[in-house]
Design a protein around this motif. Structure first.
Motif, PDB file in Angstrom:
ATOM      1  N   LYS A 136       0.609  24.511  -5.788  1.00  0.00           N
ATOM      2  CA  LYS A 136       1.721  25.424  -6.061  1.00  0.00           C
ATOM      3  C   LYS A 136       3.028  24.840  -5.542  1.00  0.00           C
ATOM      4  O   LYS A 136       4.034  24.812  -6.217  1.00  0.00           O
ATOM      5  N   ASN A 137       2.956  24.359  -4.277  1.00  0.00           N
ATOM      6  CA  ASN A 137       4.167  23.826  -3.665  1.00  0.00           C
ATOM      7  C   ASN A 137       4.196  22.310  -3.769  1.00  0.00           C
ATOM      8  O   ASN A 137       4.457  21.614  -2.803  1.00  0.00           O
ATOM      9  N   LYS A 138       3.898  21.829  -4.962  1.00  0.00           N
ATOM     10  CA  LYS A 138       3.746  20.396  -5.125  1.00  0.00           C
ATOM     11  C   LYS A 138       4.888  19.606  -4.497  1.00  0.00           C
ATOM     12  O   LYS A 138       4.684  18.727  -3.668  1.00  0.00           O
ATOM     13  N   GLN A 139       6.125  19.968  -4.876  1.00  0.00           N
ATOM     14  CA  GLN A 139       7.273  19.175  -4.431  1.00  0.00           C
ATOM     15  C   GLN A 139       7.349  19.120  -2.904  1.00  0.00           C
ATOM     16  O   GLN A 139       7.550  18.077  -2.300  1.00  0.00           O
ATOM     17  N   GLN A 140       7.120  20.287  -2.288  1.00  0.00           N
ATOM     18  CA  GLN A 140       7.193  20.356  -0.825  1.00  0.00           C
ATOM     19  C   GLN A 140       6.073  19.556  -0.172  1.00  0.00           C
ATOM     20  O   GLN A 140       6.302  18.809   0.776  1.00  0.00           O
ATOM     21  N   ASP A 141       4.862  19.718  -0.700  1.00  0.00           N
ATOM     22  CA  ASP A 141       3.721  18.996  -0.129  1.00  0.00           C
ATOM     23  C   ASP A 141       3.924  17.486  -0.218  1.00  0.00           C
ATOM     24  O   ASP A 141       3.657  16.752   0.736  1.00  0.00           O
TER      25      ASP A 141
ATOM     26  N   GLN B  89       6.693  15.940  -0.361  1.00  0.00           N
ATOM     27  CA  GLN B  89       7.733  15.511   0.578  1.00  0.00           C
ATOM     28  C   GLN B  89       7.220  15.448   2.013  1.00  0.00           C
ATOM     29  O   GLN B  89       7.536  14.526   2.764  1.00  0.00           O
ATOM     30  N   ILE B  90       6.407  16.431   2.388  1.00  0.00           N
ATOM     31  CA  ILE B  90       5.852  16.409   3.749  1.00  0.00           C
ATOM     32  C   ILE B  90       5.033  15.140   3.974  1.00  0.00           C
ATOM     33  O   ILE B  90       5.176  14.474   5.002  1.00  0.00           O
ATOM     34  N   ILE B  91       4.218  14.801   2.966  1.00  0.00           N
ATOM     35  CA  ILE B  91       3.379  13.599   3.119  1.00  0.00           C
ATOM     36  C   ILE B  91       4.249  12.341   3.177  1.00  0.00           C
ATOM     37  O   ILE B  91       4.045  11.466   4.011  1.00  0.00           O
ATOM     38  N   PHE B  92       5.249  12.285   2.298  1.00  0.00           N
ATOM     39  CA  PHE B  92       6.129  11.111   2.303  1.00  0.00           C
ATOM     40  C   PHE B  92       6.845  10.988   3.654  1.00  0.00           C
ATOM     41  O   PHE B  92       6.890   9.914   4.251  1.00  0.00           O
ATOM     42  N   TYR B  93       7.391  12.090   4.144  1.00  0.00           N
ATOM     43  CA  TYR B  93       8.164  12.008   5.391  1.00  0.00           C
ATOM     44  C   TYR B  93       7.247  11.729   6.584  1.00  0.00           C
ATOM     45  O   TYR B  93       7.632  11.044   7.526  1.00  0.00           O
ATOM     46  N   ARG B  94       6.022  12.231   6.523  1.00  0.00           N
ATOM     47  CA  ARG B  94       5.081  11.901   7.603  1.00  0.00           C
ATOM     48  C   ARG B  94       4.760  10.399   7.581  1.00  0.00           C
ATOM     49  O   ARG B  94       4.575   9.786   8.624  1.00  0.00           O
ATOM     50  N   HIS B  95       4.760   9.848   6.367  1.00  0.00           N
ATOM     51  CA  HIS B  95       4.564   8.400   6.273  1.00  0.00           C
ATOM     52  C   HIS B  95       5.724   7.653   6.932  1.00  0.00           C
ATOM     53  O   HIS B  95       5.522   6.658   7.637  1.00  0.00           O
ATOM     54  N   PHE B  96       6.941   8.141   6.734  1.00  0.00           N
ATOM     55  CA  PHE B  96       8.076   7.494   7.406  1.00  0.00           C
ATOM     56  C   PHE B  96       7.926   7.632   8.928  1.00  0.00           C
ATOM     57  O   PHE B  96       8.306   6.749   9.687  1.00  0.00           O
ATOM     58  N   ALA B  97       7.391   8.763   9.366  1.00  0.00           N
ATOM     59  CA  ALA B  97       7.153   8.959  10.808  1.00  0.00           C
ATOM     60  C   ALA B  97       6.154   7.922  11.317  1.00  0.00           C
ATOM     61  O   ALA B  97       6.336   7.345  12.400  1.00  0.00           O
ATOM     62  N   TRP B  98       5.123   7.660  10.507  1.00  0.00           N
ATOM     63  CA  TRP B  98       4.139   6.650  10.918  1.00  0.00           C
ATOM     64  C   TRP B  98       4.792   5.278  11.018  1.00  0.00           C
ATOM     65  O   TRP B  98       4.598   4.545  12.003  1.00  0.00           O
TER      66      TRP B  98
ATOM     67  N   VAL C 231       0.829  -1.195   0.000  1.00  0.00           N
ATOM     68  CA  VAL C 231       0.000   0.000   0.000  1.00  0.00           C
ATOM     69  C   VAL C 231       0.871   1.255   0.000  1.00  0.00           C
ATOM     70  O   VAL C 231       0.526   2.262  -0.627  1.00  0.00           O
ATOM     71  N   SER C 232       2.006   1.199   0.668  1.00  0.00           N
ATOM     72  CA  SER C 232       2.892   2.373   0.669  1.00  0.00           C
ATOM     73  C   SER C 232       3.307   2.734  -0.741  1.00  0.00           C
ATOM     74  O   SER C 232       3.343   3.905  -1.124  1.00  0.00           O
ATOM     75  N   ARG C 233       3.636   1.720  -1.534  1.00  0.00           N
ATOM     76  CA  ARG C 233       4.064   2.012  -2.905  1.00  0.00           C
ATOM     77  C   ARG C 233       2.937   2.632  -3.720  1.00  0.00           C
ATOM     78  O   ARG C 233       3.158   3.624  -4.416  1.00  0.00           O
ATOM     79  N   SER C 234       1.740   2.058  -3.644  1.00  0.00           N
ATOM     80  CA  SER C 234       0.677   2.631  -4.493  1.00  0.00           C
ATOM     81  C   SER C 234       0.213   3.976  -3.944  1.00  0.00           C
ATOM     82  O   SER C 234      -0.098   4.885  -4.719  1.00  0.00           O
ATOM     83  N   PHE C 235       0.208   4.117  -2.600  1.00  0.00           N
ATOM     84  CA  PHE C 235      -0.103   5.424  -2.019  1.00  0.00           C
ATOM     85  C   PHE C 235       0.946   6.445  -2.458  1.00  0.00           C
ATOM     86  O   PHE C 235       0.616   7.583  -2.826  1.00  0.00           O
ATOM     87  N   GLY C 236       2.195   6.012  -2.461  1.00  0.00           N
ATOM     88  CA  GLY C 236       3.296   6.910  -2.867  1.00  0.00           C
ATOM     89  C   GLY C 236       3.130   7.428  -4.284  1.00  0.00           C
ATOM     90  O   GLY C 236       3.160   8.648  -4.526  1.00  0.00           O
ATOM     91  N   VAL C 237       2.920   6.513  -5.236  1.00  0.00           N
ATOM     92  CA  VAL C 237       2.806   7.002  -6.621  1.00  0.00           C
ATOM     93  C   VAL C 237       1.549   7.839  -6.809  1.00  0.00           C
ATOM     94  O   VAL C 237       1.554   8.802  -7.583  1.00  0.00           O
ATOM     95  N   MET C 238       0.484   7.511  -6.094  1.00  0.00           N
ATOM     96  CA  MET C 238      -0.732   8.321  -6.220  1.00  0.00           C
ATOM     97  C   MET C 238      -0.463   9.750  -5.761  1.00  0.00           C
ATOM     98  O   MET C 238      -0.795  10.713  -6.456  1.00  0.00           O
ATOM     99  N   VAL C 239       0.100   9.885  -4.569  1.00  0.00           N
ATOM    100  CA  VAL C 239       0.368  11.225  -4.045  1.00  0.00           C
ATOM    101  C   VAL C 239       1.284  11.982  -5.005  1.00  0.00           C
ATOM    102  O   VAL C 239       1.034  13.134  -5.375  1.00  0.00           O
ATOM    103  N   ARG C 240       2.352  11.311  -5.431  1.00  0.00           N
ATOM    104  CA  ARG C 240       3.324  11.968  -6.301  1.00  0.00           C
ATOM    105  C   ARG C 240       2.697  12.401  -7.622  1.00  0.00           C
ATOM    106  O   ARG C 240       2.946  13.497  -8.117  1.00  0.00           O
ATOM    107  N   ASP C 241       1.857  11.536  -8.204  1.00  0.00           N
ATOM    108  CA  ASP C 241       1.376  11.796  -9.558  1.00  0.00           C
ATOM    109  C   ASP C 241       0.074  12.590  -9.611  1.00  0.00           C
ATOM    110  O   ASP C 241      -0.219  13.232 -10.605  1.00  0.00           O
TER     111      ASP C 241
END
Lengths: 336, 336, 336, 336, 336
Positions: free
Chosen positions: E99-104, E106-115, E84-94
């Protein structure tokens, strides 16, 4: 559930002491008849006993398997309730857009706690085939208390439902089902008022379907016992086996002392050994039996009071409430 | 299903008394020949019997496993019907927006009860491989009654369907399938008329798919018996074993009395012990057999009449109807 | 599948008579050598034979488990096809809105029957590891006929597909896959033309995915046999065991007659008992083997011809067609 | 996988001949010591050996169960990939509407073949715990070839990916994961450009999630071996058992010849019988072990090269390509 | 997990040496009493011991089955998180368009690592019933280190969360649950701001539900031990069996030396053989026990630290980050 390291041997012996009395009598009778009355023909061959032992092992093993599966499925169901509660919780909290957002969210959350409450009260009711009227379990139940048996449902529901909804629900047959139906009704009204989009409503309704699914699964385990014909034949065979073992061992123990200082007395060893062997098989069956009804209020139940409380804490923590209730802790190692 | 504490030993003995007669004859023959005719060579070695016993244990265990799995899956399927019925019910009740909302909802709910009815009638029809023609089951069936065998389908359906729909359905091959197809048709018409959104229609259609899924699963268990080649080889092996046991035990029981007051008579103990042993294995098989067809109308069936009634109560309670029918109760401990 | 009460003992003996000949020879040899040639050292100890018997029981049990699971899964897959076909059917019938609605629905329904046809023909093709070339099965197969082996695929497909589509499909490698791809293509074209909404298209495409899923599962069972190394070691061990049993029983049967009127002749009882024991184990293996390939055209297959016909009847009944084909019935108890 | 009728006994003996040498030495030692050195006390009782045999049977049975389950799950996973590939394929082909439709579809299809390729190369890499370095497997592997070990990944990927994407992918850690991420990216770009609707994008993304799911499951089986502590204790127990068997049988075989023409020589029968018995248990373990790692490149692997090729054929056939590659066929009965 | 070829016999002996001391004492006592004190009546019959052995085999087998199932399910759950992490990852990314796509992203990805971090810290906490306080495991744990026991949660979380979110999370009861709730909140805010469509939000929320599902499943295994009553009765029976075995073997080993050069001394062989046999059963139980709690920090745990790191690498690789952390490697063959 027992939340400690283990049950001690002493606890087991106390718990099964009535069986031990019975097994002792069954072992003493043939030994006494053999020794004092010269009924040596009582020492039947071990061959049919061993064959019966095989069949008994099979059927007790079969029952323990089924019993463990029922317990484990019951825990999975409540695990499922936890999981869906969390995702339903964040969805409601994050999706809802209404004037009284905070209030609406809280009503839904607290109605959810009401559903958890009604469900656990229903699951902890008595059924004819359950074992909580056995002396061993009545006795052991003094070590802990079962919230659903000491509290009244309406008192607990009153903490979570409005007076109006409470009155309505108390007139219903299956209260958990109808509380969830209220939930559906409320969410649909909010959607009609524009607080949820159609798509969001679909997701929330899928959540309600998942709650019904888990409720129904728990009710299935509650209302459909380990089939009585399987259970009854197991008891009959076990009792037959337990009856025959002391006869089957007579000969071996009689011969044991030949030419030693306990010659003529070794026959008495038949008693402890027969008790030991039959106790092992009997206790295996008792252990299996004590998990077939995982919502009966026994020490080996799934801890549904505790899980429901955990849910309440988690969901109120999502709302950043500060007066969270404490988690339930084991009482004499038993967590309900 | 048996909804009491257990079957008594007496019930088991009565239920299997024809087997006991047969097993008695099988045990008496070799014992008499051995004792009166001096055919001591009949006392065959226990070795091949024990080996056969292992194989028989395996195959009866295997069959009981499969049988229990079929019974349990059947109950799960009806549990699934309960769960989907509840969520389908609240969806229909809460989503529908039409002029004749109340009436439309009621038609859909009652058509659902018609589907439940047609399904349970279909499931309780006879199949060649079922056991309700066995004397033991005919006899025991006098303790309870099976609604699907005493009532007529059209009479019951008439309570739930309009005259027009009833007439239509009675011309169809698989009535449950076509009632659900009517349901789909009605819901689609409502959606076309704007009573449901496209998304809501999708959810409702998923409900219909879930009903078809559970219906199909129940039909699978009904129409695909425990494979006859597995079943037949189990019977053959069991009969062989049951035939050989009394021969295999002869020698042990002959020797038993040596030097005691029953010398020369202990051979007669062969009869009760052989009966006991063979009865245990035979009854295990009978118990297994009696769950392989969980919709045959036996005392060990899944209680589908009762579950369908429960659904009707729950769903009519959702509509706040007041004249709810009573829940079904066990008759001589048997709940159908 | 066998749709009757049971296989008779006679059928079993006929079916396995070639095995019985072999087992007889294996039992006669050591007995003759022991009795006439005085090779009494052939009477090896039962100990290693019993140990081997344990291992053989395990591995045959293991194989029968796997075999039963494959058969049951195969039936579940076809059950799945039934269930999805019904919900796919009502969706197409009730959702479609086009000028030529009736014709379009019929084309889709009949193409679905074409898919069912292509699938069952593919599943009933031969595989190297299947057992339909065994003499026992060739012989028994004269009791029934297998539609997929007597009819030609193109002839049957011609009833369901337009000439153009038929010609196209016959050029394809995996015909069932490409018929379903045609289905997808047609439904998409209808959606593009406005006959289905986007959301309805999604539901229908989920149906197509479910058909592919079930097709793929059936192909998995067809194309991935019970692993040949597991199967081969089971055969080797069984043959070893069957070879040793008559040697292991020699001693017991020789002693049996001592002091009785058959003294000196009881050794001949070794032959029927050895045959009986080895036949039981051998037949258990044969029974297991005969379900490992549930689509091979044997009497114990999943009745996919019958199920496909039932689907056709149900779906044409949904369209209120009147010239429904008859359901298939068992031929000499065998339903294909 | 072995795609023939069976492994012959000869193949088994050759395959396990190094074990046979070892078992022979273990059987010869006690027999020689007993016979020539008079160490008759080596003939230990069979009782502890039989008990150990029970435990060994259990643990080998347990391992074979797990091993079979891993193999079967591996095949199910690849079956899942087949099924989703087909429905993903028809969706892409039928839904996409863009100027360069044909080209876009082909890029997506070929990138899918690239993913299949990267995945099978990853799965056929070596792991410390796999068995392809065992002499028996190195030897047997000469009968077939494993495409993933003879070809280079980049060469095969070059057939399916553009040069740019190939270069990008070769820099990545988990290439299959990132190829699928490219797929997601491409499909999203097409959706943004209007080639897919939002709802269609959702369906396609569900397809990508399903591919990730199956990839992850295959990696789980690849990277999480049958737990080493379970595996190690099984080996230790088996070796202990195999060591003790020849000692346990000594006495029986010594007595066997008494009073016959081979008196004094029958002890030598201990050697073939001990070898036979221990070989059976040892080979059962070897058979189980050889399926625990179903992607290691052994003759009993899941045929992932073949399945990937089948997918390529099916999907290119959907596009009506004419130069389809041939299906892979077994080499000396082995299909990879 | 052990990521090497196998545990050596030496490792096993060291690991269980305290058991071996105990088993030695139990074996020496009866042997000494028999030999020196002439208590020959201690040599009880093997019959009750063998029967007990059957029951012990059953219950240890049962426990090992359950234990293996818990370990394997635990690995499946973490496999599910990977997928699920992989498919969630590509969904969020794609999907994200802001405006701040790259930053947003990254925040979501890193929060996932926190989880992932909070979850693995929670799972590696101690529970009363776990085995990491056993001397054998304390000792063996010196061969590797457990990141969750040497690092502090807040330090690791600080790498992934903003200071504000970190402070917020540290006040929460179930930190993983509330990190995921933050994720839901963030994604909903982005959707409200137009960065995701309603349909995309639905897919992402399904991802969050799947994460909660896997988290809850892992917590279920963590918090619901192998039921203590099953576990306790297994220990009691095993100890009884281990106690009786040396008595049961006395007679056989006493007779063994008769007429040989070790006459009168063969009784001493009772000690090594009793130790060997009881060690085998005892170690089987220890092996089973050591997998019942697959998140306790033992050498046989599911390697959740490693899997979480793999996820981080894969997801950062999706973002084309260049400073990827290294994969974790086994330490003395142990991968955590």
């Amino acid at each position: 559930m027992h939340a400690g390291k283990k049950y001690s041997l002493k606890e087991f012996i106390l718990w099964t002491r009535r069986d031990i009395y019975r097994l002792t009598i069954l072992a003493v009778i043939p030994t006494v008849l053999y020794h004092f009355c010269g009924f040596t023909f009582l020492s039947i061959s071990w061959v049919p006993v061993a064959l019966l032992g095989t069949a008994v092992s099979f059927i007790i093993g079969f029952k323990n398997n089924a019993s463990y599966a029922r317990l484990w499925e019951a825990r999975q169901i409540y695990g499922g309730i936890i999981n869906v509660s969390r995702s339903f919780g964040v969805m409601v909290r994050d999706l809802l857009r209404s004037k009284n957002k905070q209030q609406d969210v809280q009503i839904i959350f607290y109605r959810h706690f009401a559903w958890l409450t009604a469900l656990r009260f229903q699951l902890r009711e008595n059924r004819v085939w359950e074992n909580m009227n056995d002396l061993r379990n009545i006795e052991y139940a003094q070590n802990y208390h079962t919230a659903e048996k000491t509290n009244k449902l309406e008192d607990v529901l009153a903490q979570y439902l409005s007076a109006e909804e409470l009155a309505y629900i108390l007139t219903k047959k299956n209260k958990a089902t109808q509380i969830m139906a209220l939930q559906s009704n409320h969410i649909n009204k909010l959607a009609t008022a524009g607080s949820f989009s159609d798509l969001q409503l679909q997701s929330l309704q899928a959540g309600i379907a998942a709650f019904y699914d888990n409720q129904g699964k728990a009710e299935r385990i509650k209302n459909f016992p380990y089939p009585r014909h399987f259970s009854s034949i197991a008891s009959i065979m076990l009792n037959l086996f337990v009856f025959l073992v002391p006869y089957g061992l007579l000969n071996d123990f009689n011969k044991l002392g030949s030419g030693t200082l306990i010659e003529g007395y070794s026959i008495w060893l038949n008693i402890p050994f027969a008790i030991l062997l039959t106790w092992v098989f009997n206790t295996l069956d008792v252990v299996g039996e004590s998990s077939t009804n995982p919502f009966e209020g026994s020490a080996n139940d799934v801890p549904i009071t505790n899980i429901s409380r955990t849910m309440e804490i988690d969901m109120r923590d999502m709302l950043d409430e500060t007066n969270l209730p404490p988690a339930l802790t084991p009482e004499n190692n038993i967590l309900m």
